[in-house]
Design a protein around this motif. Structure first.
Motif, PDB file in Angstrom:
ATOM      1  N   HIS A 311       7.612  10.742 -27.808  1.00 51.67           N
ATOM      2  CA  HIS A 311       6.539  11.436 -28.517  1.00 51.67           C
ATOM      3  C   HIS A 311       6.960  12.886 -28.682  1.00 51.67           C
ATOM      4  CE1 HIS A 311       4.008   7.976 -27.731  1.00 51.67           C
ATOM      5  NE2 HIS A 311       4.243   8.101 -26.433  1.00 51.67           N
ATOM      6  N   ALA A 312       6.482  13.515 -29.740  1.00 48.67           N
ATOM      7  CA  ALA A 312       6.780  14.936 -29.941  1.00 48.67           C
ATOM      8  C   ALA A 312       5.781  15.516 -30.923  1.00 48.67           C
ATOM      9  CB  ALA A 312       8.207  15.125 -30.456  1.00 48.67           C
ATOM     10  N   VAL A 313       5.588  16.794 -30.807  1.00 50.11           N
ATOM     11  CA  VAL A 313       4.787  17.535 -31.771  1.00 50.11           C
ATOM     12  C   VAL A 313       5.426  18.912 -31.900  1.00 50.11           C
ATOM     13  CG1 VAL A 313       3.179  18.320 -29.976  1.00 50.11           C
ATOM     14  CG2 VAL A 313       2.476  18.372 -32.368  1.00 50.11           C
ATOM     15  N   ALA A 314       5.479  19.405 -33.132  1.00 52.89           N
ATOM     16  CA  ALA A 314       6.113  20.704 -33.376  1.00 52.89           C
ATOM     17  C   ALA A 314       5.347  21.438 -34.452  1.00 52.89           C
ATOM     18  CB  ALA A 314       7.579  20.514 -33.791  1.00 52.89           C
ATOM     19  N   GLY A 315       5.333  22.742 -34.348  1.00 52.10           N
ATOM     20  CA  GLY A 315       4.652  23.558 -35.337  1.00 52.10           C
ATOM     21  C   GLY A 315       4.991  25.011 -35.128  1.00 52.10           C
ATOM     22  N   ALA A 316       4.340  25.873 -35.880  1.00 61.04           N
ATOM     23  CA  ALA A 316       4.598  27.302 -35.778  1.00 61.04           C
ATOM     24  C   ALA A 316       3.315  28.070 -36.037  1.00 61.04           C
ATOM     25  CB  ALA A 316       5.676  27.730 -36.765  1.00 61.04           C
ATOM     26  N   LYS A 317       3.215  29.219 -35.418  1.00 60.17           N
ATOM     27  CA  LYS A 317       2.114  30.144 -35.664  1.00 60.17           C
ATOM     28  C   LYS A 317       2.733  31.501 -35.908  1.00 60.17           C
ATOM     29  CE  LYS A 317      -1.830  29.501 -33.933  1.00 60.17           C
ATOM     30  NZ  LYS A 317      -2.613  29.428 -35.210  1.00 60.17           N
ATOM     31  N   GLY A 318       2.601  31.979 -37.126  1.00 63.75           N
ATOM     32  CA  GLY A 318       3.271  33.208 -37.491  1.00 63.75           C
ATOM     33  C   GLY A 318       4.776  33.017 -37.428  1.00 63.75           C
ATOM     34  N   SER A 319       5.457  33.867 -36.680  1.00 59.27           N
ATOM     35  CA  SER A 319       6.914  33.784 -36.573  1.00 59.27           C
ATOM     36  C   SER A 319       7.362  33.021 -35.333  1.00 59.27           C
ATOM     37  CB  SER A 319       7.511  35.198 -36.537  1.00 59.27           C
ATOM     38  OG  SER A 319       7.028  35.905 -35.402  1.00 59.27           O
ATOM     39  N   THR A 320       6.412  32.461 -34.590  1.00 55.99           N
ATOM     40  CA  THR A 320       6.732  31.769 -33.339  1.00 55.99           C
ATOM     41  C   THR A 320       6.613  30.264 -33.509  1.00 55.99           C
ATOM     42  OG1 THR A 320       5.940  33.638 -32.032  1.00 55.99           O
ATOM     43  CG2 THR A 320       6.156  31.522 -30.906  1.00 55.99           C
ATOM     44  N   ALA A 321       7.666  29.560 -33.129  1.00 56.17           N
ATOM     45  CA  ALA A 321       7.677  28.093 -33.198  1.00 56.17           C
ATOM     46  C   ALA A 321       7.489  27.519 -31.810  1.00 56.17           C
ATOM     47  CB  ALA A 321       8.999  27.610 -33.786  1.00 56.17           C
ATOM     48  N   GLU A 322       6.801  26.378 -31.747  1.00 58.30           N
ATOM     49  CA  GLU A 322       6.652  25.663 -30.485  1.00 58.30           C
ATOM     50  C   GLU A 322       6.910  24.181 -30.728  1.00 58.30           C
ATOM     51  OE1 GLU A 322       3.628  25.046 -26.684  1.00 58.30           O
ATOM     52  OE2 GLU A 322       2.944  26.142 -28.465  1.00 58.30           O
ATOM     53  N   GLN A 323       7.702  23.604 -29.867  1.00 61.46           N
ATOM     54  CA  GLN A 323       8.009  22.178 -29.938  1.00 61.46           C
ATOM     55  C   GLN A 323       7.799  21.577 -28.558  1.00 61.46           C
ATOM     56  OE1 GLN A 323      12.086  21.962 -31.204  1.00 61.46           O
ATOM     57  NE2 GLN A 323      11.671  22.798 -33.234  1.00 61.46           N
TER      58      GLN A 323
END
Length: 477
Positions: A311-323
């Motif tokens: 399982h995985a989820v990834a996204g970004a908020k502004g210039s910061t990415a989180e996976q």
């Protein structure tokens, strides 16, 4: 106690039959999201299929702003939110058809020339050639190394049709595609190939320190046009760098993830990796500045280390990415010791850092000719600059490329030196701009402290509650 998951043994013929009965379903949805195109995929599961799908999207230079991955059991269901580089939805029918065909073919024989010819744009994996001999080169990096290599190749009558070079932590890895400069076509003669390899070995071994090791490997082209051991060039570069041990001493930020306020303000350039046990998986959380192909690089690292992403989820908020990834080893084991976790952290930091752009980016577009790479790299070297990353390819009579340059110590470039390079290369340089280490993808940002606090919470903790909704979305394909 080490957790080991049961994995039934499946005969390869049965697995092939399952794939034929249940071919991948790829739905390109432009209606569900007002800003992004949703690419929904479901199919019988297969080890490595996630990387193959992400590779298809990365080669098209598409921006993956969010994705949801679920592949427990013998089935996978994935959703990718994508746009083009300008933030637009995908509306080109030929592009949509290519994506559907390419993702499906990644499970079988790979992308064909016919599929590429039907696409009304170029696929970025253009440097992957099946018509020329490929040389893989690894070793200790030094200023002017690419210049020395390309000069030797030009001197012995080899025409560079494409080249990709990465440098990281004093190591260098390159994949160079050659054709015979005298007769054209791949270098087939074993004696000729051995001659080229000997010259490259000599260049790599020059200035070596005691204990330094370098490698030059020739990938042969078969009569059918498919190279033995063919691999996607950027995937291969990750493998070569990993083999060189460039991940050693790659440390993440001391402030683990949520506690680094500078990261969420877009001011921290460090990479944050945390690993912990969660519901029978090893949960890996990655936070860093966002940039293109970030998802590809992290998934590539996990595949190289033989981890399965369930399982995985990834996204970004502004210039910061989180996976966030929920993984196990291919043998079903989780990460139980700190030594195992530390090694994975180092490898993920290295995979993300290899492509981080440093210095000044020179874009080249000029007439394709024998010795062009040698000419460009010589001018860069003679003006006191060093190449940290390069990619060049030929498109018929035209050659295009990108070269990231710094001073010989890895610092800022001197303006006079850059002007001299541009002047000496004439009209070949179409742009010279400062490289941005991490480029933000198209995701909305907010200064609201409440929203930032929500972003700081583990997205993996929330992922489990979203799986049911994801499954429903996939079933509606």
């Amino acid at each position: 106690m080490m957790e080991i998951a049961y994995q039934p043994r499946i005969d390869s013929e049965i697995e092939s039959l399952v794939e034929r009965i249940n071919p991948p379903r790829v739905c390109v949805d432009n209606d569900s999201d007002p800003e992004c195109t949703l690419i929904k995929v479901d199919s019988a599961n297969k080890y490595g299929i996630l990387l193959d799908m992400v590779q298809v999207l990365a080669d098209l230079d598409l921006v993956i702003s969010k994705c949801y991955i679920s592949s427990d059991g013998e089935w996978f269901m994935d959703v990718f939110h994508v746009t083009d580089q300008l933030g637009n939805k995908l509306t080109d029918r030929s592009l949509i058809l290519y994506i559907q065909q390419a993702i499906c073919s990644s499970r079988t024989g790979g992308i064909t020339k016919e599929m590429q010819s039907n696409l009304k744009r170029e696929v970025q994996q253009r440097h992957v050639s099946t018509e020329h001999t490929a040389f893989e080169i690894t070793g200790i990096n030094r200023p002017g190394l690419l210049s020395e290599i390309s000069a030797v190749l030009s001197d012995i009558g080899c025409h560079v049709t494409a080249a990709v070079a990465w440098t990281h932590h004093e190591r260098a890895a390159m994949v160079i595609y050659l054709e015979d400069g005298f007769n054209g076509g791949p270098i087939i003669d074993p004696i000729r190939k051995a001659q080229v390899k000997d010259h490259l070995d000599t260049v790599m071994e020059a200035h070596h320190r005691v204990g330094d090791v370098s490698h030059v490997v020739v990938r042969v082209v078969e009569a059918k046009g498919a190279p033995v051991g063919w691999a996607h060039t950027e995937r291969r570069l990750h493998e070569l760098m990993y083999g060189e041990g460039d991940y050693e001493n790659c440390f993440d930020c001391d402030c683990f993830g949520d506690r680094c306020d500078a990261l969420w303000r877009g001011r921290c350039e460090r990479i944050h990796v945390t690993i912990e046990a969660c519901n029978g998986y090893s949960m890996v959380n990655v936070k860093c500045r966002d940039r293109p192909k970030l998802l590809f690089d992290t998934v590539c690292a996990l595949k190289e280390l033989q981890f399965v992403v369930f399982h995985a989820v990834a996204g970004a908020k502004g210039s910061t990415a989180e996976q966030e990834y929920f993984i196990r080893k291919k043998n079903g084991c989780t990460l139980e010791t700190e030594v195992q976790r530390e090694r994975l952290r180092h490898c993920l930091v290295a995979a993300i850092s290899r492509r981080a752009s440093r210095g000044l980016k020179l874009e080249i577009r000029t007439e394709n000719k024998m010795g062009l790479l040698s000419d460009v790299t010589r001018v860069v070297r003679e003006n006191g600059l060093s190449i940290t990353r390069a990619e060049m390819c030929t498109q018929g009579e035209i050659a295009v490329g990108s070269f990231y340059v710094t001073d010989v110590n890895g610092g800022e470039t001197n303006a006079n030196a850059v002007e001299a390079v541009v002047r000496e290369l004439g009209g070949a340089v179409v742009s010279a701009v400062k490289a941005v280490g991490m480029v933000p993808t198209r995701m909305g940002s907010t200064s609201d402290s409440v929203e930032q606090d929500k972003a700081k919470s583990s997205i993996g903790r929330l992922f489990w509650s979203k799986l049911e909704r994801l499954s429903t979305s996939i079933r509606s394909l």
